[in-house]
Enzyme design. Structure first.
Site, mmCIF file in Angstrom:
data_model
loop_
_atom_site.group_PDB
_atom_site.id
_atom_site.type_symbol
_atom_site.label_atom_id
_atom_site.label_comp_id
_atom_site.label_asym_id
_atom_site.label_seq_id
_atom_site.Cartn_x
_atom_site.Cartn_y
_atom_site.Cartn_z
ATOM 1 N N PRO A 30 0.812 -1.220 0.000
ATOM 2 C CA PRO A 30 0.000 0.000 0.000
ATOM 3 C C PRO A 30 0.847 1.272 0.000
ATOM 4 C CG PRO A 30 -0.080 -1.067 2.152
ATOM 5 C CD PRO A 30 0.651 -1.994 1.233
ATOM 6 N N ASP A 31 0.337 2.279 -0.675
ATOM 7 C CA ASP A 31 0.989 3.581 -0.730
ATOM 8 C C ASP A 31 0.642 4.350 0.543
ATOM 9 O OD1 ASP A 31 1.753 6.150 -1.236
ATOM 10 O OD2 ASP A 31 0.467 6.453 -2.967
ATOM 11 N N PHE A 32 1.627 4.978 1.120
ATOM 12 C CA PHE A 32 1.408 5.744 2.351
ATOM 13 C C PHE A 32 0.362 6.832 2.222
ATOM 14 C CE2 PHE A 32 3.894 3.775 5.151
ATOM 15 C CZ PHE A 32 4.489 4.536 6.138
ATOM 16 N N ARG A 33 0.424 7.585 1.120
ATOM 17 C CA ARG A 33 -0.366 8.813 1.077
ATOM 18 C C ARG A 33 -1.611 8.733 0.212
ATOM 19 N NH1 ARG A 33 4.488 9.813 2.056
ATOM 20 N NH2 ARG A 33 5.068 11.243 3.714
ATOM 21 N N ASN A 101 11.577 3.812 -1.839
ATOM 22 C CA ASN A 101 10.957 2.624 -1.253
ATOM 23 C C ASN A 101 11.947 1.845 -0.388
ATOM 24 O OD1 ASN A 101 8.696 3.379 -2.617
ATOM 25 N ND2 ASN A 101 8.942 1.919 -4.287
ATOM 26 N N ASP A 103 11.391 -1.587 0.272
ATOM 27 C CA ASP A 103 10.935 -2.982 0.162
ATOM 28 C C ASP A 103 11.898 -3.931 -0.540
ATOM 29 O OD1 ASP A 103 10.523 -2.401 -2.636
ATOM 30 O OD2 ASP A 103 8.561 -1.555 -2.125
ATOM 31 N N HIS A 118 15.765 5.927 1.491
ATOM 32 C CA HIS A 118 15.162 5.763 2.813
ATOM 33 C C HIS A 118 15.504 4.421 3.467
ATOM 34 C CE1 HIS A 118 12.046 8.935 1.326
ATOM 35 N NE2 HIS A 118 13.124 9.496 1.817
#
Length: 234
Positions: A30-33, A101, A103, A118
C-alpha cells in the site's frame, strides 16, 4: 506501452529512474499517502508520528507493533515496472534506480545499482553491537526485538527526523547530473529532501509516470497518468 516513451528510451544511453511508493502498489504494497493508504487507517497516533525517531525512542513497543503490521511486507513480488527497469540496466541503458521505497523489490527484480534514499526493511542492525539481522528476525519476534547482547535491533530505515545517508545522496546526485533521460515514476514528489534531488538533473528529457499530478509535470517532456507497471511493462 507508450510509443513516445519507447522512442525516448531507445535514443537514450544514460537513463536514471527516480521512483516512489507507486512503483510497488502493483506488487500489493500500500501507498502511504493515497486515499486508502496507511495514513488514513486507524492507529492511536498518526503513522508519520509513529515512524519518527523520537517516537521510536519514546515508545519502541508501539513502533514495532506498527512496523510489523504495516511496513514489513511478506510475499511481495517485483511487478512489470521493476522487471523492465532491471532489463534496461542489463541492456546498459539504465545507469541507476533512485528509490524512496524500503521494500527491496528493485534488487529482487535484478537491478544492481539501486540507491535507497530511505533505507531497507531487509537490513536490520543491533543499536549496541552492530550485528546484522534479516527481516525475518524482526517479523517473527514479539515486543521489542533484541540482540543476544541485549541491544535493540533497529531496521536500517530512515525514520522521520533522521537524516538521509550522505553517501547515497552523493551517488544519486552524480547519477542525475550525468543522465540524458530521467524517468520519474510512482511518486507525488511531496517528500523532502528526496524530491529536491530532481534539481540536479541536467539532461533535456524528463518523463513523469504517476497516477496524480506532480510538481515536475510542467517541466516534463512527457506525462503519463497510468499505473507504472502497465506503462513500463512490455
Amino acid at each position: 506501452m507508450d510509443q513516445r516513451l519507447e522512442e525516448l528510451i531507445a535514443k537514450s544511453n544514460n537513463i536514471v529512474f527516480f521512483g516512489g511508493a507507486g512503483v510497488s502498489t502493483e506488487s500489493g504494497i500500500p501507498d502511504f499517502r493515497s486515499v486508502d493508504g496507511l495514513y488514513n487507517q486507524q492507529w492511536k497516533y498518526p503513522p508519520e508520528q509513529i515512524i519518527s525517531h523520537s517516537f521510536f525512542e519514546a515508545d519502541p513497543e508501539e513502533f514495532y507493533r506498527f512496523y510489523r503490521a504495516k511496513l514489513i511486507v511478506k510475499d511481495a513480488k517485483p511487478n512489470a515496472a521493476h522487471l523492465r527497469l532491471a532489463k534496461l540496466e542489463a541492456q546498459g541503458k539504465l545507469r541507476a534506480v533512485i528509490t524512496q521505497n524500503i521494500d527491496g523489490l528493485h534488487q529482487a527484480a535484478g537491478s544492481k545499482n539501486v540507491l535507497e534514499l530511505h533505507g531497507s526493511t531487509l537490513r536490520n542492525y543491533c543499536t549496541r553491537c552492530g550485528k546484522f539481522y534479516p527481516v525475518e528476525f524482526i517479523a517473527e519476534s514479539e515486543g521489542i526485538p533484541r540482540c543476544e547482547c541485549g541491544g535493540i535491533v533497529k531496521p536500517d530505515v530512515v525514520l522521520y527526523e533522521e537524516s538521509l545517508d550522505q553517501k547515497v545522496l552523493q551517488r544519486a546526485v552524480r547519477a542525475l547530473e550525468a543522465a540524458d533521460l530521467l524517468i520519474v515514476g510512482g511518486t507525488s514528489l511531496a517528500v523532502y529532501p528526496a524530491a529536491g534531488l530532481l534539481r540536479y538533473y541536467g539532461g533535456r528529457e524528463l518523463v513523469v509516470i504517476n497516477m496524480t499530478p506532480t510538481p515536475a509535470d510542467k517541466l516534463a517532456t512527457l506525462c503519463i497518468q497510468q499505473p507504472i507497471g502497465q506503462v513500463l511493462g512490455e
